[in-house]
Every structure is written in C-alpha cells, then in structure tokens.
Design an enzyme around this catalytic site. Structure first.
Site, PDB file in Angstrom:
ATOM      1  CE  LYS A  33      27.396 104.699 108.762  1.00 30.23           C
ATOM      2  NZ  LYS A  33      28.454 105.480 109.425  1.00 30.23           N
ATOM      3  CG  ASP A  49      27.233 106.030 112.648  1.00 30.82           C
ATOM      4  OD1 ASP A  49      27.052 105.759 113.844  1.00 30.82           O
ATOM      5  OD2 ASP A  49      28.007 105.382 111.909  1.00 30.82           O
ATOM      6  CE  LYS A 108      29.340 103.527 115.468  1.00 28.81           C
ATOM      7  NZ  LYS A 108      29.666 104.323 114.255  1.00 28.81           N
ATOM      8  CG  ASP A 132      29.803 112.632 127.533  1.00 27.36           C
ATOM      9  OD1 ASP A 132      29.865 112.648 128.779  1.00 27.36           O
ATOM     10  OD2 ASP A 132      30.553 113.297 126.813  1.00 27.36           O
ATOM     11  CB  THR A 140      29.806  95.204 112.616  1.00 27.20           C
ATOM     12  OG1 THR A 140      30.047  96.557 112.217  1.00 27.20           O
ATOM     13  CG2 THR A 140      28.330  94.984 112.771  1.00 27.20           C
ATOM     14  NE  ARG A 183      35.472 100.421 104.897  1.00 25.72           N
ATOM     15  CZ  ARG A 183      36.007  99.938 106.012  1.00 25.72           C
ATOM     16  NH1 ARG A 183      37.326 100.027 106.189  1.00 25.72           N
ATOM     17  NH2 ARG A 183      35.263  99.387 106.938  1.00 25.72           N
TER      18      ARG A 183
HETATM   19  O1  C5P Z   1      32.759 100.723 104.779  1.00 18.64           O
HETATM   20  P1  C5P Z   1      31.850  99.912 105.666  1.00 18.64           P
HETATM   21  O2  C5P Z   1      30.719  99.240 104.896  1.00 18.64           O
HETATM   22  O3  C5P Z   1      32.584  98.965 106.557  1.00 18.64           O
HETATM   23  O4  C5P Z   1      31.151 101.019 106.581  1.00 18.64           O
HETATM   24  C1  C5P Z   1      30.341 100.702 107.677  1.00 18.64           C
HETATM   25  C2  C5P Z   1      29.895 101.973 108.331  1.00 18.64           C
HETATM   26  O5  C5P Z   1      29.022 101.664 109.416  1.00 18.64           O
HETATM   27  C3  C5P Z   1      31.017 102.808 108.887  1.00 18.64           C
HETATM   28  O6  C5P Z   1      30.674 104.170 108.664  1.00 18.64           O
HETATM   29  C4  C5P Z   1      31.008 102.513 110.375  1.00 18.64           C
HETATM   30  O7  C5P Z   1      31.403 103.624 111.125  1.00 18.64           O
HETATM   31  C5  C5P Z   1      29.537 102.210 110.627  1.00 18.64           C
HETATM   32  N1  C5P Z   1      29.226 101.325 111.744  1.00 18.64           N
HETATM   33  C6  C5P Z   1      29.752 100.050 111.855  1.00 18.64           C
HETATM   34  N2  C5P Z   1      29.448  99.272 112.936  1.00 18.64           N
HETATM   35  C7  C5P Z   1      28.621  99.712 113.881  1.00 18.64           C
HETATM   36  C8  C5P Z   1      28.061 100.996 113.783  1.00 18.64           C
HETATM   37  C9  C5P Z   1      28.391 101.771 112.676  1.00 18.64           C
HETATM   38  O8  C5P Z   1      30.478  99.609 110.955  1.00 18.64           O
HETATM   39  N3  C5P Z   1      28.278  98.936 114.890  1.00 18.64           N
END
Ligand code: C5P
Length: 231
Positions: free
Chosen positions: A33, A60, A62, A65, A119, A210
């Site tokens: 991603k 990603d 998002k 607009d 989330t 992460r």
């Molecule tokens: O590091 P982590 O596992 O928290 O990363 C989650 C990834 O998913 C991040 O890149 C974040 O931008 C993305 N994301 C998210 N929640 C969403 C959509 C995308 O955490 N609803």
C-alpha cells in the site's frame, strides 16, 4: 496466481527507504500500500518501480473532493496500473458514481473501494462529528451506499467485517486496516483486531503497517503472521 491477503502499508518518507524495504518482501506473499506520505514524496515513478518488481499496489490516497476532481484523479490512478484505489464514502453518491464511471471507462481492472470511517476514530470522535448512530450502523450505511454506486468494496475496521459480510454478501470486498498482532502497540489506531481474528470475521484483505515496518526483524514478524493466517 497467488492472491495475497496481506497488504503492507509502506509508510516511509522517501523512495529509497521504501524500495529497500520492498526488496525484502515477496510479491507472492503480500501486496503493498502506498499512502499519502510516500506518494507525496515519490509519486508515480515509485508506483511504476514497485509494479515492475511484481507487486500489486493499493494506492491509498483516499480521494475526497467534488465529483469531477475525484473522477479525474481516479482516472489517472487507473492509468498507473494500480491494483486498488480508494475514495472516501463521505464524498457522497455523486462523487462515488463519478469515481466508478472513471474506472469503468478506463477499461482497467483497478479495484475501487471506499473508506467508511477511519479505524483511528473512536466513539468520542464520532460523537464530536454529530454521528449519533454508532460505528456499526454508520459503517453499514456507507457500505450500502458504496455498493449501490457500484464500488467493489470498502475499507473498514475488522470489527465491522462480520456485520458487513452478512449484509453485503460474498462478492463485496472488505479491506481492513487497524490490524495488530497481540502484544503490539495500537499506535494511533482505535478499533484494532489481530490478523487471525480479522480473517475469521470475514475480511478479504488485511492492511498492516508499523507492526512490520517498524519491527527489528520485519521478515520474522511477517512470516509469523503469514503462518498464522495459513493455519
Ligand atoms: O501502521 P498501521 O498498521 O497502523 O497502518 C495502517 C495503514 O492503513 C496506514 O497507512 C493508514 O493510513 C491506513 N488506513 C487506516 N485506516 C483507514 C484507511 C487506511 O489505518 N480507514
């Protein structure tokens, strides 16, 4: 053709670091991603380089607009050959339909999904926005709207996955970030679920960043998760 369930969030601030990390991954085992940070730093060229290395890319960004602007951006994304691209469901029906038309007329096979509620949001954050119906009902409403507009699926928390699977049926794609193996920090995420639980709840694709990208031994964490998902 392998259909990896795991999508690794390459949240790095430059192309070099991202490519070095991707070199340690196998495109048969995971998708990648590319989000706002990396795309802002490295742009379309990086997408092309990762694709040449055999990875499916979820762009990603998002988009949220006016319909014309989002459709134009989605059209450009399909031209990059990405596997998946997303928009915010909160952009509303006309925006979602414009995005879907952009994919359809491009003739590409790019999957189009809509972010429901982030989330990272908790109940307090939702209430501050005046959303009084709680997560399950709000996410379901946004998912239904996305399906009516012809999108392939939604991004949601795995906590909502089983209700959505039941309501939306098998063909509707559920992409779930907020994935944390047990014992890992939740970081800024609020609605988190372990990889195995997310799969059990009906998620099609798990987004994880992460816990792998910041691990001392990313390969080991990845293999552990892949092993658990296979079991
Ligand atoms: O590091 P982590 O596992 O928290 O990363 C989650 C990834 O998913 C991040 O890149 C974040 O931008 C993305 N994301 C998210 N929640 C969403 C959509 C995308 O955490 N609803």
């Amino acid at each position: 053709m392998p259909d990896p369930t795991l999508i690794i969030a390459l949240d790095f601030h430059d192309a070099r670091t991202a490519l070095d990390f991707a070199d340690r991954l196998n495109p048969d085992e995971c998708r990648l991603k590319v989000g706002m940070e990396l795309y802002t730093a490295a742009g379309p060229e990086l997408i092309d380089t990762l694709a040449r290395r055999g990875f499916d890319i979820f762009l990603d960004l998002k988009f949220h607009d006016i319909p014309n602007t989002v459709a134009a951006a989605v059209r450009v994304a399909t031209g990059l050959g990405v596997w998946m691209v997303n928009v915010h469901a909160l952009g509303g029906r006309r925006m979602l339909e414009a995005a879907r038309d952009a994919v359809e007329t491009s003739g590409s096979r790019t999957k189009l999904v809509a972010v429901t509620l982030l989330t990272s949001m908790n109940a307090e954050a939702l209430a501050q926005l005046g959303w009084v119906n709680g997560f399950n009902e709000s996410v379901l409403m946004l998912a239904r709207l996305s399906a009516e507009c012809g999108l392939d699926g939604v991004v949601c928390s795995a906590l909502e996955a089983s209700a959505l699977r039941q309501a939306m049926g098998q063909g509707f794609c559920l992409v779930t970030p907020g994935i944390r193996p047990s014992g890992y920090s939740s970081d800024d995420q609020s609605r988190i679920v372990t990889p195995m639980e997310a799969k059990r709840l009906g998620a099609d694709y798990l987004v994880i960043g992460r816990p792998i990208t910041r691990a001392d031994n990313p390969g080991q964490v990845l293999q552990k998760i892949l092993g658990e998902l296979k079991a």
